[in-house]
Motif scaffolding. Structure first.
Motif, PDB file in Angstrom:
ATOM      1  N   ILE A  70      26.448  32.063  52.663  1.00  0.00           N
ATOM      2  CA  ILE A  70      25.198  32.730  52.259  1.00  0.00           C
ATOM      3  C   ILE A  70      25.265  33.247  50.828  1.00  0.00           C
ATOM      4  O   ILE A  70      24.223  33.584  50.254  1.00  0.00           O
ATOM      5  CB  ILE A  70      24.846  33.885  53.214  1.00  0.00           C
ATOM      6  CG1 ILE A  70      25.883  35.011  53.145  1.00  0.00           C
ATOM      7  CG2 ILE A  70      24.693  33.388  54.629  1.00  0.00           C
ATOM      8  CD1 ILE A  70      25.481  36.243  53.927  1.00  0.00           C
ATOM      9  N   SER A  71      26.449  33.317  50.220  1.00  0.00           N
ATOM     10  CA  SER A  71      26.534  33.780  48.834  1.00  0.00           C
ATOM     11  C   SER A  71      26.359  32.646  47.834  1.00  0.00           C
ATOM     12  O   SER A  71      26.327  32.890  46.626  1.00  0.00           O
ATOM     13  CB  SER A  71      27.871  34.491  48.586  1.00  0.00           C
ATOM     14  OG  SER A  71      28.952  33.577  48.716  1.00  0.00           O
ATOM     15  N   PRO A  86      30.032  36.001  44.898  1.00  0.00           N
ATOM     16  CA  PRO A  86      30.529  37.356  45.141  1.00  0.00           C
ATOM     17  C   PRO A  86      31.623  37.459  46.207  1.00  0.00           C
ATOM     18  O   PRO A  86      32.312  38.476  46.279  1.00  0.00           O
ATOM     19  CB  PRO A  86      29.263  38.106  45.587  1.00  0.00           C
ATOM     20  CG  PRO A  86      28.155  37.409  44.896  1.00  0.00           C
ATOM     21  CD  PRO A  86      28.557  35.960  44.893  1.00  0.00           C
ATOM     22  N   VAL A  87      31.773  36.432  47.041  1.00  0.00           N
ATOM     23  CA  VAL A  87      32.815  36.492  48.078  1.00  0.00           C
ATOM     24  C   VAL A  87      34.072  35.725  47.667  1.00  0.00           C
ATOM     25  O   VAL A  87      35.105  35.837  48.328  1.00  0.00           O
ATOM     26  CB  VAL A  87      32.263  35.941  49.413  1.00  0.00           C
ATOM     27  CG1 VAL A  87      32.215  34.421  49.405  1.00  0.00           C
ATOM     28  CG2 VAL A  87      33.081  36.428  50.597  1.00  0.00           C
ATOM     29  N   SER A  88      34.002  34.968  46.575  1.00  0.00           N
ATOM     30  CA  SER A  88      35.159  34.156  46.160  1.00  0.00           C
ATOM     31  C   SER A  88      36.377  35.015  45.855  1.00  0.00           C
ATOM     32  O   SER A  88      37.513  34.660  46.206  1.00  0.00           O
ATOM     33  CB  SER A  88      34.803  33.310  44.934  1.00  0.00           C
ATOM     34  OG  SER A  88      33.785  32.391  45.224  1.00  0.00           O
ATOM     35  N   ASP A  89      36.167  36.163  45.179  1.00  0.00           N
ATOM     36  CA  ASP A  89      37.315  37.017  44.867  1.00  0.00           C
ATOM     37  C   ASP A  89      37.925  37.621  46.126  1.00  0.00           C
ATOM     38  O   ASP A  89      39.134  37.843  46.200  1.00  0.00           O
ATOM     39  CB  ASP A  89      36.937  38.106  43.862  1.00  0.00           C
ATOM     40  CG  ASP A  89      35.718  38.898  44.292  1.00  0.00           C
ATOM     41  OD1 ASP A  89      35.032  38.467  45.235  1.00  0.00           O
ATOM     42  OD2 ASP A  89      35.455  39.955  43.693  1.00  0.00           O
ATOM     43  N   ASP A  90      37.085  37.868  47.154  1.00  0.00           N
ATOM     44  CA  ASP A  90      37.621  38.357  48.438  1.00  0.00           C
ATOM     45  C   ASP A  90      38.479  37.289  49.110  1.00  0.00           C
ATOM     46  O   ASP A  90      39.511  37.598  49.718  1.00  0.00           O
ATOM     47  CB  ASP A  90      36.480  38.756  49.370  1.00  0.00           C
ATOM     48  CG  ASP A  90      35.723  39.969  48.875  1.00  0.00           C
ATOM     49  OD1 ASP A  90      36.350  40.831  48.231  1.00  0.00           O
ATOM     50  OD2 ASP A  90      34.512  40.058  49.132  1.00  0.00           O
ATOM     51  N   ILE A  91      38.054  36.033  49.019  1.00  0.00           N
ATOM     52  CA  ILE A  91      38.823  34.931  49.609  1.00  0.00           C
ATOM     53  C   ILE A  91      40.163  34.777  48.893  1.00  0.00           C
ATOM     54  O   ILE A  91      41.211  34.622  49.530  1.00  0.00           O
ATOM     55  CB  ILE A  91      38.010  33.625  49.545  1.00  0.00           C
ATOM     56  CG1 ILE A  91      36.803  33.709  50.482  1.00  0.00           C
ATOM     57  CG2 ILE A  91      38.883  32.423  49.913  1.00  0.00           C
ATOM     58  CD1 ILE A  91      35.881  32.510  50.418  1.00  0.00           C
ATOM     59  N   VAL A  92      40.137  34.837  47.556  1.00  0.00           N
ATOM     60  CA  VAL A  92      41.389  34.732  46.791  1.00  0.00           C
ATOM     61  C   VAL A  92      42.316  35.899  47.126  1.00  0.00           C
ATOM     62  O   VAL A  92      43.529  35.711  47.312  1.00  0.00           O
ATOM     63  CB  VAL A  92      41.092  34.682  45.277  1.00  0.00           C
ATOM     64  CG1 VAL A  92      42.390  34.760  44.478  1.00  0.00           C
ATOM     65  CG2 VAL A  92      40.338  33.405  44.925  1.00  0.00           C
ATOM     66  N   ALA A  93      41.748  37.100  47.225  1.00  0.00           N
ATOM     67  CA  ALA A  93      42.561  38.273  47.561  1.00  0.00           C
ATOM     68  C   ALA A  93      43.210  38.114  48.929  1.00  0.00           C
ATOM     69  O   ALA A  93      44.386  38.455  49.123  1.00  0.00           O
ATOM     70  CB  ALA A  93      41.699  39.534  47.524  1.00  0.00           C
TER      71      ALA A  93
END
Length: 444
Positions: free
Chosen positions: A237-238, A45-52
């Motif tokens: 944690i994700s 769930p945090v991968s798209d935030d990292i890419v963004a």
């Protein structure tokens, strides 16, 4: 003399012109930078935030391109689709690169690779295995829902068509679980380049026109994207295994806290459960939570009023069943190959069973202790040996059945003498000397 003067004038002019041009050349080289983002685990769930964040950084700092290195078993479908949309929306050229050698971009990783502006693979890497599967009681089964499969196939083939790649291969990645190595993927026009390193890849793509700009990447400075601390912590944690283990750890901590209050285990359990819920994106099976809560109640009941272990065993079964449902393996929530889903499930269930067995063993020991006859009552009337002299008003020590006890008496008793235990006052034994005949018979 004149020749020397002409040479000096020429040298002066040459150095002047060179010094004027060098700053411009140096500045141009410094402006040619490429940002590299590494995705080396599950798409969470945090991968798209990292890419963004990486895309925004590349846009703001004027990078030539963003290279996303992929070595992933797959992950969340919603996050994958979000990443694909971000790649299409940005003005920065995005290069997908399956790396390092021996790595894989399966399932979600394959869809991301197909959506990038330039697709490349390192030698001995593999893409594919994008057929969705779901865990069942008997193992894993492919997802055959035409609505889901057709949506994925259309998205993949449209991205392939947009970048003039092999649409048939894009379809068969999903419908036939197709897998391709780097050389075959290049031959089938699934990717554009095979390269052993990021530097070599940048040299190969130099001069390509992507999104209205010509890439100037040969010799460009490679900058590795540093994940912000908040996103780095969230990324940990994700992870499906970490988040599920945090939930289970929190559950057992609460059980321990309820059965043994005062150690702060309940607080730790609440924090662990909160982190686990955040890691899973709060997408938690309600039925699983209910089973786990029932299991907690049964284990606590067994701890408070132990019987034959029926409540404890039932509680363990409920928690194991709940943990199976908590493990994020169902499609479309977790879009990964069957083997990786089984690994996640084993990583969650195995610790649960081990901890449960330990709890049952602890319950068994508690039952043994509660059924055992009081040991202190058996001390009265038995004999012990003085190992430190006892004086009236001054305590000494005695040895009884291998245990050292403090002892006091109204008379003086020397080391080595036998005494009879009259009573127990807290942790101190009240003793009196043994009659000589009894002491001798005890020694015999």
């Amino acid at each position: 003399m004149r020749s020397l003067q002409r040479f000096c004038i020429f040298l002066f002019l040459f150095l002047t012109v060179t010094s004027a041009l060098l700053p411009g050349i140096t500045t141009a080289q410094e402006d040619r930078r490429v940002l590299v983002l590494e995705i080396s685990d599950s798409i969470t769930p945090v991968s798209d935030d990292i890419v963004a964040d990486a895309i925004a950084f590349a846009e703001q700092e004027g990078y030539q391109a963003l290279v996303i290195t992929l070595n992933t078993p797959g992950g969340g479908l919603d996050e994958t689709l979000n990443i694909m949309e971000q790649i299409a929306a940005t003005d920065v050229p995005v290069i997908g690169y399956v790396y390092p050698e021996g790595g894989n971009a399966w399932s979600a990783g394959t869809l991301i690779l197909i959506s990038t502006d330039i697709a490349a693979m390192a030698p001995f890497t593999v893409v594919g295995s994008a057929q969705p599967v779901t865990m069942t009681a008997g193992g894993t089964e492919p997802v055959n829902d035409s609505k889901i499969v057709n949506a994925l196939v259309t998205r993949a083939t449209e991205n392939a068509r947009k970048h003039e790649r092999n649409q048939t291969a894009a379809r068969e990645f999903i419908t036939e679980n197709l897998n391709l190595d780097a050389e075959t993927a290049l031959e089938y026009n699934v990717i554009e380049y095979v390269s052993p390193s990021v530097e070599d890849l940048l040299m190969q793509v130099d001069g390509e026109e992507i999104k209205g700009r010509v890439l100037e990447t040969e010799g460009a400075t490679v900058v590795n994207y540093d994940t912000p601390l908040r996103l780095a912590f969230m990324n940990i944690i994700s992870n499906p295994i970490i988040s599920s283990l945090l939930l289970l750890l929190g559950i057992y901590a609460i059980i321990l806290g309820i059965s043994n209050p005062g150690f702060g285990a309940e607080l730790f359990g609440i924090v662990a459960i909160a982190l686990g819920l955040i890691g899973t994106g709060f997408d938690v099976n309600i039925g699983a939570i209910f089973l786990v809560l029932v299991g907690i109640g049964l284990l606590v009941l067994e701890l408070q009023a132990p019987g034959f272990g029926v409540f404890g065993i039932a509680g363990l079964v409920c928690i194991v069943a709940g943990s199976v449902l908590l493990a994020p393996t169902d499609f479309p929530g977790n879009y990964t190959p069957a083997d990786f889903q089984r690994t996640i499930l084993l990583s969650i269930v195995a610790p649960t069973i081990l901890v449960g067995i330990f709890l049952l063993f602890a319950l068994y020991k508690v039952m043994e202790v509660r059924k055992r006859k009081p040991q202190f009552g058996e001390l009265i009337g038995e004999m012990a040996t003085v190992i430190r002299p006892i004086e009236p008003g001054i305590e000494g020590y005695v040895l009884h059945m291998g245990e050292y006890w403090k002892a006091r008496s109204g008379v003086s008793i020397q080391k080595g003498e036998k005494v009879t235990i009259l009573e127990k006052d807290g942790v101190v034994l009240v003793v009196e000397p043994v009659e000589e005949e009894k002491a001798e018979s005890a020694d015999e």
